[in-house]
Design a protein around this motif. Structure first.
Motif, PDB file in Angstrom:
ATOM      1  N   LYS A   1       0.308   3.785   1.842  1.00 49.40           N
ATOM      2  CA  LYS A   1       0.488   4.188   3.234  1.00 49.40           C
ATOM      3  C   LYS A   1       1.764   3.591   3.809  1.00 49.40           C
ATOM      4  O   LYS A   1       2.570   4.293   4.442  1.00 49.40           O
ATOM      5  CB  LYS A   1      -0.720   3.754   4.063  1.00 49.40           C
ATOM      6  CG  LYS A   1      -0.617   4.143   5.533  1.00 49.40           C
ATOM      7  CD  LYS A   1      -1.838   3.670   6.313  1.00 49.40           C
ATOM      8  CE  LYS A   1      -1.705   4.045   7.796  1.00 49.40           C
ATOM      9  NZ  LYS A   1      -2.870   3.572   8.582  1.00 49.40           N
ATOM     10  N   GLU A   2       1.984   2.309   3.569  1.00 53.37           N
ATOM     11  CA  GLU A   2       3.190   1.643   4.089  1.00 53.37           C
ATOM     12  C   GLU A   2       4.448   2.172   3.404  1.00 53.37           C
ATOM     13  O   GLU A   2       5.481   2.390   4.053  1.00 53.37           O
ATOM     14  CB  GLU A   2       3.076   0.135   3.868  1.00 53.37           C
ATOM     15  CG  GLU A   2       1.960  -0.536   4.654  1.00 53.37           C
ATOM     16  CD  GLU A   2       1.746  -1.975   4.225  1.00 53.37           C
ATOM     17  OE1 GLU A   2       1.884  -2.873   5.070  1.00 53.37           O
ATOM     18  OE2 GLU A   2       1.459  -2.193   3.030  1.00 53.37           O
TER      19      GLU A   2
ATOM     20  N   THR B   1       0.817  -1.213   0.000  1.00 55.18           N
ATOM     21  CA  THR B   1       0.000   0.000   0.000  1.00 55.18           C
ATOM     22  C   THR B   1       0.848   1.260   0.000  1.00 55.18           C
ATOM     23  O   THR B   1       1.996   1.267   0.462  1.00 55.18           O
ATOM     24  CB  THR B   1      -0.918   0.040   1.242  1.00 55.18           C
ATOM     25  OG1 THR B   1      -0.111   0.185   2.422  1.00 55.18           O
ATOM     26  CG2 THR B   1      -1.772  -1.217   1.342  1.00 55.18           C
TER      27      THR B   1
ATOM     28  N   GLU C   1       5.238   5.736   4.585  1.00 54.04           N
ATOM     29  CA  GLU C   1       5.619   5.701   5.999  1.00 54.04           C
ATOM     30  C   GLU C   1       7.122   5.448   6.105  1.00 54.04           C
ATOM     31  O   GLU C   1       7.833   6.114   6.875  1.00 54.04           O
ATOM     32  CB  GLU C   1       4.839   4.602   6.724  1.00 54.04           C
ATOM     33  CG  GLU C   1       4.885   4.683   8.229  1.00 54.04           C
ATOM     34  CD  GLU C   1       3.959   5.745   8.797  1.00 54.04           C
ATOM     35  OE1 GLU C   1       4.257   6.235   9.895  1.00 54.04           O
ATOM     36  OE2 GLU C   1       2.960   6.088   8.140  1.00 54.04           O
TER      37      GLU C   1
ATOM     38  N   ASP D   1      -4.504   9.520   4.632  1.00 53.33           N
ATOM     39  CA  ASP D   1      -3.274   9.005   5.250  1.00 53.33           C
ATOM     40  C   ASP D   1      -2.098   9.936   4.962  1.00 53.33           C
ATOM     41  O   ASP D   1      -1.251  10.178   5.834  1.00 53.33           O
ATOM     42  CB  ASP D   1      -2.957   7.603   4.718  1.00 53.33           C
ATOM     43  CG  ASP D   1      -3.991   6.571   5.140  1.00 53.33           C
ATOM     44  OD1 ASP D   1      -4.467   6.654   6.292  1.00 53.33           O
ATOM     45  OD2 ASP D   1      -4.337   5.703   4.315  1.00 53.33           O
ATOM     46  N   LEU D   2      -2.058  10.469   3.734  1.00 58.10           N
ATOM     47  CA  LEU D   2      -0.975  11.387   3.366  1.00 58.10           C
ATOM     48  C   LEU D   2      -1.033  12.651   4.222  1.00 58.10           C
ATOM     49  O   LEU D   2       0.003  13.173   4.653  1.00 58.10           O
ATOM     50  CB  LEU D   2      -1.073  11.754   1.883  1.00 58.10           C
ATOM     51  CG  LEU D   2      -0.002  12.709   1.337  1.00 58.10           C
ATOM     52  CD1 LEU D   2       1.399  12.168   1.572  1.00 58.10           C
ATOM     53  CD2 LEU D   2      -0.234  12.971  -0.149  1.00 58.10           C
TER      54      LEU D   2
ATOM     55  N   TYR E   1      -6.107   7.172   0.415  1.00 62.28           N
ATOM     56  CA  TYR E   1      -4.743   7.467   0.853  1.00 62.28           C
ATOM     57  C   TYR E   1      -4.519   8.958   1.097  1.00 62.28           C
ATOM     58  O   TYR E   1      -3.634   9.327   1.862  1.00 62.28           O
ATOM     59  CB  TYR E   1      -3.697   6.949  -0.148  1.00 62.28           C
ATOM     60  CG  TYR E   1      -2.304   7.360   0.274  1.00 62.28           C
ATOM     61  CD1 TYR E   1      -1.767   6.896   1.478  1.00 62.28           C
ATOM     62  CD2 TYR E   1      -1.573   8.277  -0.464  1.00 62.28           C
ATOM     63  CE1 TYR E   1      -0.528   7.310   1.919  1.00 62.28           C
ATOM     64  CE2 TYR E   1      -0.324   8.695  -0.041  1.00 62.28           C
ATOM     65  CZ  TYR E   1       0.192   8.220   1.152  1.00 62.28           C
ATOM     66  OH  TYR E   1       1.405   8.649   1.589  1.00 62.28           O
TER      67      TYR E   1
ATOM     68  N   GLN F   1       0.508  11.767   7.498  1.00 58.92           N
ATOM     69  CA  GLN F   1       1.954  11.570   7.389  1.00 58.92           C
ATOM     70  C   GLN F   1       2.690  12.909   7.209  1.00 58.92           C
ATOM     71  O   GLN F   1       3.774  13.093   7.757  1.00 58.92           O
ATOM     72  CB  GLN F   1       2.250  10.634   6.204  1.00 58.92           C
ATOM     73  CG  GLN F   1       1.815   9.195   6.490  1.00 58.92           C
ATOM     74  CD  GLN F   1       1.929   8.298   5.274  1.00 58.92           C
ATOM     75  OE1 GLN F   1       1.885   8.756   4.131  1.00 58.92           O
ATOM     76  NE2 GLN F   1       2.080   6.999   5.506  1.00 58.92           N
TER      77      GLN F   1
END
Length: 451
Positions: free
Chosen positions: A76-77, A74, A80, A109-110, A106, A113
């Motif tokens: 996200k991983e 993904t 990260e 998630d971004l 995502y 992050q």
């Protein structure tokens, strides 16, 4: 091809210090990726729209084996790891809107992050409406996360003239090319690869003759931008390209009520930035007309898409004949645009507050009581007005054109009883040069000297 212009953007980017987040928005082929990679030593992660997360990540890992990106599934991983272990590197996500297409969640998630790691991050995007939503809309998770948002526009004519000069292309052919391709650098790179350049052959090979790469490219680009409603947008742009540029005319062309096309017109103007409303330069409230802002899209709808049925049935010969007939008129519009911009940019000895076109009606026989100026500019403080004509012709008679301009000037009411009038004529060449205190002449040789 060497790197041209973009000095202002480069200066802005290089003035950034420490951690920064940058967004660059601009249409395809305009030079976003090249600008970033010219300015920074970065890790470029291109995002294609047609692949899965895992396949995209696999490609990134194979492109940068030295960073030992982990085998993950993904975005996200992956990020990260990148944002934590590569804090001193600049991460460049090329075509961010595709990342949202592949995995829309995502973006949230971004956001987290970015807030957590404060990475050195650059993102670009080619779909104008999508990128404005992602980066500039208040409800977007990425709203407010970028220190600078750069809107990368086409190169101006002066820069394209520099490009063409280096390619040993004449000023006349440069004007022809700009009238079709505008300031999109990628299309001029294609010329660099040719053994021999001929303007009309280059246009035919690009748009008409199989495999007609730019016929397909422009269509694909616009369909991707417009999505499922692309047919209505195509119809509206076709109408405008063919001179149906008033609201009522556009509605009639597409077969809809004016109220039914208003949302599409608003989107084309504000979201996609493909059309603009023009009004006579001396007016403020008069009903305007709509024009297509980009040269290549105007050319494509007016001279290529208009004959798509002929092209789809391999009737290239007829389309080539039609194009040979129509292209001079198209170039003349491009020439007008270039001349107006020379005045706007103060490249010639004329200083005005506002520069545009002027048109209107006067008392007389219906249908014959309309006047128009290719160029009209005003200086409010000096109460000075400029009237201009642009002729894409050789051996123009300046005396005749000058008299016609003076006669038409009487129809314009702006400070009519207390103003100073000047006149300018642009042409490929003149039959002779004449001198008048309030008249300036520019042929192609003169234009070459000031560019």
């Amino acid at each position: 091809m060497k790197f041209y212009n973009r000095e202002k953007e480069i200066e802005t980017l290089k003035n950034l210090q420490k951690d920064f987040r940058i967004a660059v928005i601009g249409r395809r082929r305009i030079g976003k990726t090249r600008l970033i990679e010219h300015t920074f030593d970065c890790i470029t992660l291109f995002v294609p729209a047609e692949k899965t997360q895992k396949e995209i990540i696999r490609n990134w890992r194979s492109e940068y084996p030295e960073f030992h990106f982990p085998s993950v599934n993904t975005f996200k991983e992956f990020f990260e790891f990148a944002f934590f272990h590569l804090k001193n590197k600049i991460i460049f996500i090329d075509e961010l809107q595709n990342l949202a297409k592949v995995e829309s969640s995502y973006l949230f998630d971004l956001q987290r992050q970015i807030d957590k790691y404060k990475p050195k991050l650059i993102i670009t995007g080619s779909l104008i409406s999508s990128m404005k939503t992602i980066v500039e809309e208040y409800k977007s998770p990425l709203y407010g996360r970028f220190d600078i948002i750069i809107r990368l526009n086409e190169l101006d004519f002066q820069t394209i003239n520099d490009v063409c000069t280096d390619l040993k292309i004449s000023v006349e052919d440069t004007i022809k090319l700009y009238s079709v391709f505008g300031g999109i650098p990628k299309y001029y790179e294609l010329i660099e690869k040719l053994k021999k350049f001929d303007f009309f052959d280059f246009i035919l090979d690009s748009f008409i003759t199989y495999p007609k790469p730019l016929y397909e490219e422009v269509r694909t680009m616009l369909k991707e931008e417009f999505g499922s409603e692309h047919k209505m947008y195509f119809s509206i742009l076709s109408a405008i390209s063919q001179g149906k540029n008033r609201y009522s005319q556009i509605a009639g062309f597409v077969g809809k009520k004016q109220t039914s096309i208003s949302k599409y017109m608003t989107a084309l103007k504000q979201d996609f930035e493909l059309i603009k409303r023009e009004i006579p330069i001396t007016e403020s409230k008069k009903t305007g007309i709509y024009t297509i802002t980009n040269n290549i899209f105007l050319f494509w709808f007016k001279n290529v898409w208009r004959y798509s049925e002929l092209l789809e049935t391999q009737n290239e010969k007829k389309v080539k004949k039609l194009l040979r007939t129509n292209i001079k008129k198209h170039i003349s519009f491009g020439f007008e645009k270039i001349c107006r911009n020379l005045i706007k940019k103060n490249l010639i000895d004329l200083k005005y507050d506002a520069v545009g076109k002027q048109w209107g009606k006067f008392k007389g026989e219906k249908g014959k009581n309309i006047y128009e100026f290719d160029i009209c500019a005003i200086n409010k403080d000096k109460k000075e007005i400029l009237f201009g004509e642009c002729k894409w012709k050789d051996n123009c008679n300046p005396g005749k054109i000058f008299q016609e301009l003076k006669d038409k000037a009487g129809y314009v009411e702006w400070n009519k009883s207390n103003r100073r009038e000047k006149f300018v004529i642009f042409a490929k060449s003149f039959s002779k040069k004449i001198k008048k205190n309030n008249l300036i002449l520019y042929d192609l040789n003169d234009m070459k000297q000031i560019l």
